[in-house]
Design a protein around this motif. Structure first.
Motif, PDB file in Angstrom:
ATOM      1  N   THR A 250       0.842  -1.207   0.000  1.00 35.32           N
ATOM      2  CA  THR A 250       0.000   0.000   0.000  1.00 35.32           C
ATOM      3  C   THR A 250       0.875   1.255   0.000  1.00 35.32           C
ATOM      4  O   THR A 250       2.090   1.181   0.227  1.00 35.32           O
ATOM      5  CB  THR A 250      -0.893   0.048   1.260  1.00 35.32           C
ATOM      6  N   GLU A 251       0.210   2.400  -0.180  1.00 36.73           N
ATOM      7  CA  GLU A 251       0.943   3.671  -0.173  1.00 36.73           C
ATOM      8  C   GLU A 251       1.598   3.885   1.196  1.00 36.73           C
ATOM      9  O   GLU A 251       2.777   4.245   1.281  1.00 36.73           O
ATOM     10  CB  GLU A 251      -0.041   4.806  -0.483  1.00 36.73           C
ATOM     11  N   LEU A 252       0.817   3.618   2.270  1.00 34.09           N
ATOM     12  CA  LEU A 252       1.376   3.760   3.622  1.00 34.09           C
ATOM     13  C   LEU A 252       2.558   2.804   3.815  1.00 34.09           C
ATOM     14  O   LEU A 252       3.571   3.159   4.412  1.00 34.09           O
ATOM     15  CB  LEU A 252       0.283   3.494   4.674  1.00 34.09           C
ATOM     16  N   GLY A 253       2.419   1.590   3.276  1.00 39.79           N
ATOM     17  CA  GLY A 253       3.489   0.605   3.382  1.00 39.79           C
ATOM     18  C   GLY A 253       4.769   1.080   2.705  1.00 39.79           C
ATOM     19  O   GLY A 253       5.871   0.883   3.221  1.00 39.79           O
ATOM     20  N   GLN A 254       4.605   1.729   1.561  1.00 40.29           N
ATOM     21  CA  GLN A 254       5.793   2.222   0.846  1.00 40.29           C
ATOM     22  C   GLN A 254       6.470   3.350   1.624  1.00 40.29           C
ATOM     23  O   GLN A 254       7.694   3.423   1.697  1.00 40.29           O
ATOM     24  CB  GLN A 254       5.404   2.694  -0.551  1.00 40.29           C
ATOM     25  N   ILE A 255       5.649   4.196   2.222  1.00 40.56           N
ATOM     26  CA  ILE A 255       6.213   5.280   3.050  1.00 40.56           C
ATOM     27  C   ILE A 255       6.910   4.659   4.269  1.00 40.56           C
ATOM     28  O   ILE A 255       8.045   5.009   4.598  1.00 40.56           O
ATOM     29  CB  ILE A 255       5.099   6.247   3.515  1.00 40.56           C
ATOM     30  N   ALA A 256       6.223   3.698   4.903  1.00 42.07           N
ATOM     31  CA  ALA A 256       6.754   3.079   6.130  1.00 42.07           C
ATOM     32  C   ALA A 256       8.110   2.437   5.887  1.00 42.07           C
ATOM     33  O   ALA A 256       9.020   2.548   6.717  1.00 42.07           O
ATOM     34  CB  ALA A 256       5.762   2.038   6.657  1.00 42.07           C
ATOM     35  N   LYS A 257       8.259   1.776   4.756  1.00 46.60           N
ATOM     36  CA  LYS A 257       9.502   1.046   4.461  1.00 46.60           C
ATOM     37  C   LYS A 257      10.722   1.957   4.579  1.00 46.60           C
ATOM     38  O   LYS A 257      11.743   1.578   5.152  1.00 46.60           O
ATOM     39  CB  LYS A 257       9.426   0.413   3.067  1.00 46.60           C
ATOM     40  N   GLY A 258      10.595   3.159   4.056  1.00 46.86           N
ATOM     41  CA  GLY A 258      11.716   4.109   4.086  1.00 46.86           C
ATOM     42  C   GLY A 258      12.177   4.406   5.506  1.00 46.86           C
ATOM     43  O   GLY A 258      13.382   4.515   5.776  1.00 46.86           O
ATOM     44  N   TYR A 259      11.227   4.518   6.414  1.00 49.04           N
ATOM     45  CA  TYR A 259      11.579   4.814   7.813  1.00 49.04           C
ATOM     46  C   TYR A 259      12.060   3.551   8.539  1.00 49.04           C
ATOM     47  O   TYR A 259      13.062   3.579   9.253  1.00 49.04           O
ATOM     48  CB  TYR A 259      10.353   5.374   8.548  1.00 49.04           C
ATOM     49  N   ILE A 260      11.318   2.456   8.379  1.00 48.25           N
ATOM     50  CA  ILE A 260      11.628   1.236   9.134  1.00 48.25           C
ATOM     51  C   ILE A 260      13.023   0.708   8.767  1.00 48.25           C
ATOM     52  O   ILE A 260      13.798   0.322   9.634  1.00 48.25           O
ATOM     53  CB  ILE A 260      10.530   0.167   8.902  1.00 48.25           C
ATOM     54  N   ASP A 261      13.348   0.735   7.473  1.00 44.70           N
ATOM     55  CA  ASP A 261      14.674   0.259   7.039  1.00 44.70           C
ATOM     56  C   ASP A 261      15.802   1.089   7.641  1.00 44.70           C
ATOM     57  O   ASP A 261      16.925   0.613   7.770  1.00 44.70           O
ATOM     58  CB  ASP A 261      14.786   0.287   5.507  1.00 44.70           C
ATOM     59  N   GLN A 262      15.491   2.342   7.983  1.00 42.29           N
ATOM     60  CA  GLN A 262      16.512   3.216   8.581  1.00 42.29           C
ATOM     61  C   GLN A 262      16.421   3.226  10.107  1.00 42.29           C
ATOM     62  O   GLN A 262      17.145   3.984  10.761  1.00 42.29           O
ATOM     63  CB  GLN A 262      16.338   4.655   8.061  1.00 42.29           C
TER      64      GLN A 262
END
Ligand code: AP5
Ligand code: MG
Length: 190
Positions: free
Chosen positions: A44-56
């Motif tokens: 999802t769109e939220l998932g794509q945004i979340a990935k950027g933060y969680i990976d960091q």
């Protein structure tokens, strides 16, 4: 209504102990981390945004998390209460939770602080990374998550102390012993 905040550093056992509490008290569970990983899996769109933060190893912006939490909360019907796992993680989130519950005529019953030494956190998360492949369970990202925990999340300990809701839990040792200490803290406010 039993509204429990389960709190602690990455790897302190929030998810593990939440499952046991849900079983015993029949309340709902919200893990913001699990919701975000679900969104990532579904692309999802939220998932794509979340990935950027969680990976960091960084926190998502408060407004995104608070909106997501409100939606999840509104989805619960005939609830006996909720255990909040991984939320709040900033003072702004704690204030938002307080307001959100007040709007519904409710409040936080207790905040359980799972206290675990840092070497043990690292050992647990490295092991889980090897077994489950959770992407943020690698040494570099775990270190970043711990820094974020100390700077942005740990100040909530004093915040909840001032609210008179703080309960210290020794998070090191056998699962059952920890669950027993948690249940005593919950039963004291029930
Ligand atoms: P989140 O998913 O909440 O991760 P976390 O806080 O880093 O915590 P973990 O889920 O890794 O650990 P846990 O305390 O649940 O321990 P567990 O029971 O699994 O958040 C991930 C990311 O999402 C964040 O970094 C951020 O980017 C984002 N995010 C989430 N919420 C947010 C928010 N509110 N605001 C902004 N961003 C947000 O146990 C860990 C391991 O130890 C397991 O393998 C378990 O089997 C083992 N274990 C548990 N208890 C014991 C024990 N007593 N003895 C030995 N091993 C044990
Ligand atoms: Mg967890």
């Amino acid at each position: 209504m039993l509204n429990i905040v389960i709190f602690g550093a990455p790897g302190s056992g929030k998810g593990t102990q939440s499952e046991r509490i849900v079983e015993k008290y029949g309340i709902n569970h919200i893990s913001t981390g699990d919701v975000l990983r679900g969104e990532m899996k579904n692309g999802t769109e939220l998932g794509q945004i979340a990935k950027g933060y969680i990976d960091q190893g960084q926190l998502l912006p408060d407004n995104l998390i608070v909106d997501m939490l409100a939606k999840t909360l509104d989805g619960f019907q005939d609830s006996k209460g909720v255990i909040f796992d991984g939320f709040p993680r900033t003072i702004a989130q704690a204030e938002a939770l307080k307001a959100m519950l007040a709007e519904r005529g409710q409040s936080v019953s207790v905040m359980l602080d799972l206290d675990v030494p840092e070497e043990e956190l690292m050992t647990r998360l490295i092991k889980r990374g090897q077994e489950s492949g959770r992407a943020d369970d690698n040494e570099e990202t775990i270190k970043k998550r711990l820094v974020v925990y100390h700077s942005q999340t740990a100040p909530l300990i004093d915040w909840y102390r001032q609210e008179g809701l703080y309960a210290h839990i020794n998070g090191l040792g056998q699962l059952e012993t920890i669950t027993n200490e948690i249940c005593q803290a919950i039963d004291a406010v029930k």
